[in-house]
Design an enzyme around this catalytic site. Structure first.
Site, PDB file in Angstrom:
ATOM      1  N   HIS A 102       0.853  -1.348  -0.246  1.00  0.00           N
ATOM      2  CA  HIS A 102      -0.018   0.001  -0.039  1.00  0.00           C
ATOM      3  C   HIS A 102       0.944   1.317  -0.097  1.00  0.00           C
ATOM      4  CE1 HIS A 102      -4.137   1.533   0.388  1.00  0.00           C
ATOM      5  NE2 HIS A 102      -3.648   2.692   1.083  1.00  0.00           N
ATOM      6  N   ASP A 106     -13.456   3.617   8.298  1.00  0.00           N
ATOM      7  CA  ASP A 106     -12.582   4.288   7.657  1.00  0.00           C
ATOM      8  C   ASP A 106     -13.281   4.997   6.169  1.00  0.00           C
ATOM      9  OD1 ASP A 106      -9.920   5.110   6.679  1.00  0.00           O
ATOM     10  OD2 ASP A 106     -10.230   3.986   4.855  1.00  0.00           O
ATOM     11  N   ARG A 135     -12.056  13.315   6.176  1.00  0.00           N
ATOM     12  CA  ARG A 135     -10.846  14.052   6.243  1.00  0.00           C
ATOM     13  C   ARG A 135     -10.541  14.725   4.635  1.00  0.00           C
ATOM     14  NH1 ARG A 135      -7.294   9.254   6.662  1.00  0.00           N
ATOM     15  NH2 ARG A 135      -5.548  10.560   6.446  1.00  0.00           N
ATOM     16  N   SER A 137      -6.056   4.641   9.086  1.00  0.00           N
ATOM     17  CA  SER A 137      -6.627   4.483   7.746  1.00  0.00           C
ATOM     18  C   SER A 137      -6.241   3.299   7.051  1.00  0.00           C
ATOM     19  CB  SER A 137      -6.752   5.622   7.086  1.00  0.00           C
ATOM     20  OG  SER A 137      -7.115   5.597   5.763  1.00  0.00           O
ATOM     21  N   LYS A 167      -7.449  -1.080   7.002  1.00  0.00           N
ATOM     22  CA  LYS A 167      -7.982  -1.793   5.916  1.00  0.00           C
ATOM     23  C   LYS A 167      -7.133  -3.094   5.454  1.00  0.00           C
ATOM     24  CE  LYS A 167      -7.712   2.088   3.626  1.00  0.00           C
ATOM     25  NZ  LYS A 167      -8.012   3.369   2.890  1.00  0.00           N
TER      26      LYS A 167
END
Ligand code: URA
Length: 455
Positions: free
Chosen positions: A84, A163, A170, A185, A189
């Site tokens: 990620h 999230d 956000r 966040s 996930k």
């Protein structure tokens, strides 16, 4: 005792630590939408300004992870790995590393996001492929992974709903650039996806959410700490984001560049993206147990590009998720932009500085991103960079070509690029692409740097 959101906003605003019960109350309120948006937004701002302790962060991440359904092991006998990124401009590494990992015998159930702030969204790019479905049921996800070894999907309502709510707030409340909120966040996930190992590409430089190298290293260490605490082997690679990664930034143009890279085609301006992808994939392959070292993993990753297996798997994944392969094969012509405009150097010299966030906003304002959640984006919108930092340029030379569907949209991106690109007399060294590796062994060095603003 009855909890009230206003008390928890006040407590965090005043710099006090929240209890586990209080944090879980906020997360549940976000997931179930029982706390109104204005209170969630105020709470996010309080966290943004005051920060969280490691214990609070751990509770927040865990509560978010379990705010919806949690995937069990998805790998069908294979080890599950993922990567990620903390967000960048022109960052298309996901399209390379997921099929490379699958080609190396691993499973990658990749859950990605949409454009956030000035950064592009993996899902928005994929949706420029006609028919590509980013929202699959968990059963469908399992089916695609069983067939292809990887899938790239968005969050569903069932997966980390907290999230989903907080991320969209956000983006609208200037609370994206917090190491705690980014960590919670991303890690909620990733941990909900039931991974064996995770590689995080933590960006540093003018296009990163946390630009400063030590802040970005702090975020990296937070994510390693959170991942390892939850039992997922986690390694962060700090990479350069002081200019767009690769040659193109936008939606369809990034899919096209990815196909070229997957097809092992080389282009000087795409080399940085190829290199970052190979390093990340090398770590995934190593952590997934398919290589003796990250360097050996990188060698395997190169083979998967060279022998065509990564490209084949990418195409299989696109087809399995409903994408139209004929459109993919039609190349740049399929989503040819109605309007193109060149942005040229006003003087000779060296490309010596780039405000990459400004370039990212230029991409978004050409139509690749959205002003409000839920708005459509243009597949055709984006830009092509013709230069990299350190290049010598001549007056009048094209630096960037802009693509859009609406000619009226050129003005703001041109203004942004004029401010973002500096041509100076003095040559500069190109930025270091791979800055450092942060893992379980060295994370503590970055968690409490002396005098750090988050101490
Ligand atoms: N990507 C995420 O998923 N969350 C963030 O907060 C930033 C980047």
């Amino acid at each position: 005792m009855t909890l009230h959101a206003v008390d928890l906003i006040r407590k965090k605003r005043d710099g006090e630590a929240l209890s586990a019960e209080e944090i879980r109350f906020v997360v549940e309120g976000a997931a179930r939408e029982t706390i109104p948006e204005e209170q969630l937004s105020a709470w996010l701002m309080a966290v943004f300004l005051r920060g969280l302790s490691l214990a609070e962060l751990d509770t927040l991440t865990t509560a978010m992870r379990y705010s919806g359904e949690v995937l069990d092991h998805q790998g069908d006998g294979r080890r599950t790995v993922d990567k990620h990124s903390t967000g960048g401009v022109g960052d298309k590494t996901s399209f390379l590393v997921a099929p490379i990992a699958a080609a190396a015998g691993l499973a990658d159930p990749m859950i990605s996001g949409r454009a956030l702030g000035h950064t592009g969204g993996t899902l928005d790019k994929l949706e420029s492929i006609p028919g590509y479905r980013t929202h699959l049921s968990l059963d469908e996800m399992r089916g695609v992974i069983a067939k292809c070894g990887c899938c790239i999907v968005g969050q569903t309502n069932n997966l980390v709903p907290a999230d989903r709510k907080l991320y969209s707030l956000r983006d609208r409340t200037a609370t994206v650039e917090s190491p705690y909120l980014i960590c919670a966040s991303i890690m909620s996930k990733k941990l909900a996806a039931g991974l064996d190992a995770l590689v995080i590409d933590v960006k540093a430089g003018s296009g990163a959410f946390l630009r400063d190298e030590s802040e970005s290293a702090y975020l990296a260490a937070l994510m390693v700490e959170t991942g390892e605490r939850a039992g997922t082997r986690t390694v962060a690679i700090q990479t350069d984001m002081s200019q767009p990664l690769g040659r193109f930034a936008g939606n369809w143009v990034e899919i096209q560049e990815s196909l070229a890279l997957l097809g092992n085609q080389r282009h000087r301006l795409s080399e940085d993206c190829r290199e970052v992808s190979l390093v990340l994939a090398g770590w995934m392959i190593y952590l997934g147990g398919k290589a003796r070292s990250a360097e050996a993993g990188r060698g395997i990753a190169e083979e998967k590009l060279a022998d065509g297996s990564a490209l084949r798997i990418f195409r299989e994944m696109v087809a399995a998720q409903g994408g139209d392969l004929a459109a993919l094969d039609a190349g740049a012509a399929f989503h040819a932009p109605r309007f193109r405009r060149r942005f040229c150097a006003e003087r000779s010299g060296f490309f010596s500085a780039c405000n990459c966030t400004g370039v990212g906003w230029a991409v978004q304002r050409l139509g690749a991103g959205r002003e409000q959640a839920g708005e459509p984006v243009e597949a055709q919108a984006g830009l092509e960079m013709h230069v990299k930092l350190g290049d010598k340029v001549e007056s009048g030379q094209p630096l960037v070509t802009l693509f859009t569907e609406d000619e009226a949209l050129f003005a703001e991106p041109e203004h942004l690029l004029r401010a973002a690109i500096t041509i100076a007399d003095e040559p500069i060294d190109p930025p270091t692409l791979i800055r450092q590796v942060i893992n379980a062994d060295n994370k503590n060095k970055f968690l409490k740097p002396a005098g750090h603003k988050y101490d």
